[in-house]
Scaffold this motif. Sequence first.
Motif, mmCIF file in Angstrom:
data_model
loop_
_atom_site.group_PDB
_atom_site.id
_atom_site.type_symbol
_atom_site.label_atom_id
_atom_site.label_comp_id
_atom_site.label_asym_id
_atom_site.label_seq_id
_atom_site.Cartn_x
_atom_site.Cartn_y
_atom_site.Cartn_z
ATOM 1 N N LEU A 23 13.078 -7.360 5.160
ATOM 2 C CA LEU A 23 14.450 -7.322 5.842
ATOM 3 C C LEU A 23 14.598 -8.653 6.537
ATOM 4 N N ASP A 24 16.061 -9.079 6.503
ATOM 5 C CA ASP A 24 16.377 -10.345 7.042
ATOM 6 C C ASP A 24 16.861 -10.137 8.448
ATOM 7 N N GLY A 25 17.256 -11.258 9.366
ATOM 8 C CA GLY A 25 17.845 -10.778 10.416
ATOM 9 C C GLY A 25 18.907 -9.980 10.644
ATOM 10 N N LYS A 26 19.973 -10.163 9.677
ATOM 11 C CA LYS A 26 21.166 -9.437 9.482
ATOM 12 C C LYS A 26 21.038 -8.245 9.317
ATOM 13 N N GLU A 27 19.974 -7.788 8.375
ATOM 14 C CA GLU A 27 19.947 -6.411 8.199
ATOM 15 C C GLU A 27 19.144 -5.709 9.148
ATOM 16 N N LYS A 28 18.593 -6.348 10.218
ATOM 17 C CA LYS A 28 18.023 -5.622 11.324
ATOM 18 C C LYS A 28 18.952 -5.295 12.442
ATOM 19 N N LEU A 29 20.329 -5.646 12.178
ATOM 20 C CA LEU A 29 21.472 -5.413 13.043
ATOM 21 C C LEU A 29 22.031 -4.099 12.842
ATOM 22 N N VAL A 30 22.046 -3.195 13.972
ATOM 23 C CA VAL A 30 22.918 -1.797 13.704
ATOM 24 C C VAL A 30 23.793 -1.940 14.907
ATOM 25 N N LYS A 67 0.740 -1.366 -0.057
ATOM 26 C CA LYS A 67 -0.021 0.146 0.018
ATOM 27 C C LYS A 67 0.776 1.481 -0.065
ATOM 28 N N GLY A 68 2.281 1.164 0.005
ATOM 29 C CA GLY A 68 2.837 2.345 0.048
ATOM 30 C C GLY A 68 2.999 3.123 1.437
ATOM 31 N N TYR A 69 2.470 2.135 2.688
ATOM 32 C CA TYR A 69 2.734 2.917 3.910
ATOM 33 C C TYR A 69 4.019 3.053 4.277
ATOM 34 N N LYS A 70 4.093 3.977 5.237
ATOM 35 C CA LYS A 70 5.567 4.198 5.799
ATOM 36 C C LYS A 70 5.412 3.859 7.322
ATOM 37 N N THR A 71 6.484 3.491 8.058
ATOM 38 C CA THR A 71 6.205 3.506 9.560
ATOM 39 C C THR A 71 6.214 4.949 10.112
ATOM 40 N N GLY A 72 5.863 4.995 11.257
ATOM 41 C CA GLY A 72 5.618 6.298 11.917
ATOM 42 C C GLY A 72 6.400 6.132 13.169
ATOM 43 N N ASN A 73 7.188 5.017 13.380
ATOM 44 C CA ASN A 73 8.096 4.859 14.644
ATOM 45 C C ASN A 73 9.256 5.535 14.378
ATOM 46 N N PRO A 74 9.766 6.471 15.346
ATOM 47 C CA PRO A 74 10.806 7.120 15.177
ATOM 48 C C PRO A 74 12.064 6.350 15.515
ATOM 49 N N SER A 75 11.843 5.361 16.460
ATOM 50 C CA SER A 75 13.232 4.371 16.553
ATOM 51 C C SER A 75 13.539 3.845 15.360
ATOM 52 N N ILE A 76 12.720 3.051 14.712
ATOM 53 C CA ILE A 76 13.088 2.461 13.378
ATOM 54 C C ILE A 76 13.463 3.398 12.364
ATOM 55 N N LYS A 103 14.825 3.215 5.317
ATOM 56 C CA LYS A 103 13.907 2.071 5.492
ATOM 57 C C LYS A 103 12.640 2.306 6.015
ATOM 58 N N GLU A 104 11.943 3.314 5.597
ATOM 59 C CA GLU A 104 10.489 3.865 6.376
ATOM 60 C C GLU A 104 9.332 3.104 5.779
ATOM 61 N N GLN A 105 9.577 2.525 4.426
ATOM 62 C CA GLN A 105 8.382 1.740 3.809
ATOM 63 C C GLN A 105 8.207 0.440 4.333
ATOM 64 N N ILE A 106 6.872 0.283 4.727
ATOM 65 C CA ILE A 106 6.593 -1.134 5.550
ATOM 66 C C ILE A 106 6.999 -2.045 4.676
ATOM 67 N N ASP A 107 6.726 -2.082 3.400
ATOM 68 C CA ASP A 107 7.190 -3.563 2.398
ATOM 69 C C ASP A 107 8.702 -3.589 2.690
ATOM 70 N N ASP A 108 9.603 -2.333 2.702
ATOM 71 C CA ASP A 108 10.898 -2.529 2.841
ATOM 72 C C ASP A 108 11.538 -3.223 4.187
ATOM 73 N N LEU A 109 10.726 -2.774 5.129
ATOM 74 C CA LEU A 109 10.951 -3.260 6.741
ATOM 75 C C LEU A 109 10.610 -4.658 6.681
ATOM 76 N N LEU A 110 9.422 -5.030 6.471
ATOM 77 C CA LEU A 110 8.950 -6.551 6.294
ATOM 78 C C LEU A 110 9.971 -7.446 5.407
ATOM 79 N N SER A 133 15.259 6.171 12.950
ATOM 80 C CA SER A 133 16.458 6.527 13.176
ATOM 81 C C SER A 133 17.458 5.673 12.970
ATOM 82 N N TRP A 134 17.225 4.297 13.566
ATOM 83 C CA TRP A 134 18.134 3.217 13.436
ATOM 84 C C TRP A 134 18.110 2.352 12.111
#
Length: 166
Positions: free
Chosen positions: A32-39, A7-16, A23-30, A18-19
């Motif tokens: 991500l694999d485990g390694k891509e969620k590491l900062v 749907k082209g939705y973006k996250t509203g979560n400021p932590s996500i 990667k603000e698009q919901i589709d892009d976030l979903l 920032s970190w």
Amino acid sequence: MITAKGKGYKTGNPSIKSWLSGKEQIDDLLALDGKEKLVNNVRIAFQTPVNVKWDKNKDDVTEVCPYTFEDALIFTNLELFRQEGLKKMGAITTIANLLEHSNSANELQNEIFKKLESKSGFQKADFAISLLYKDDFVDLVAPLYIQEGLEWMKLYLDSNGNSNGK
């Protein structure tokens, strides 16, 4: 607005935001694999889709994208909220009633969303405390994103010389 793929939705979560810069698009976030969620030494965790088997007599599943921890927990443990006798249990009874009167996982998600957004008739703290102290929910399963985060934390701690559990 309920979280959904495609749907082209973006996250509203400021932590996500920032970190996981860029990667603000919901589709892009979903995606991500485990390694891509590491900062650095931090693993970012957020709600992930849940495949819901609405009718236990059919093999059909509906993918639901939870909006909050609460709806992720509910959809992960749908059958626990379908059990008989969930009366006079505050927010648990509210969810059981919504489930009983919904005809699909999507309809239930919409009803839960309305309850959570309205701030009336559903108290998150009451919900959490009720789940902790009721024997009816001894088999409660953590949502997948929580399980993944805890598994990562255990591996991280074990790999840093803490394998004895300290």
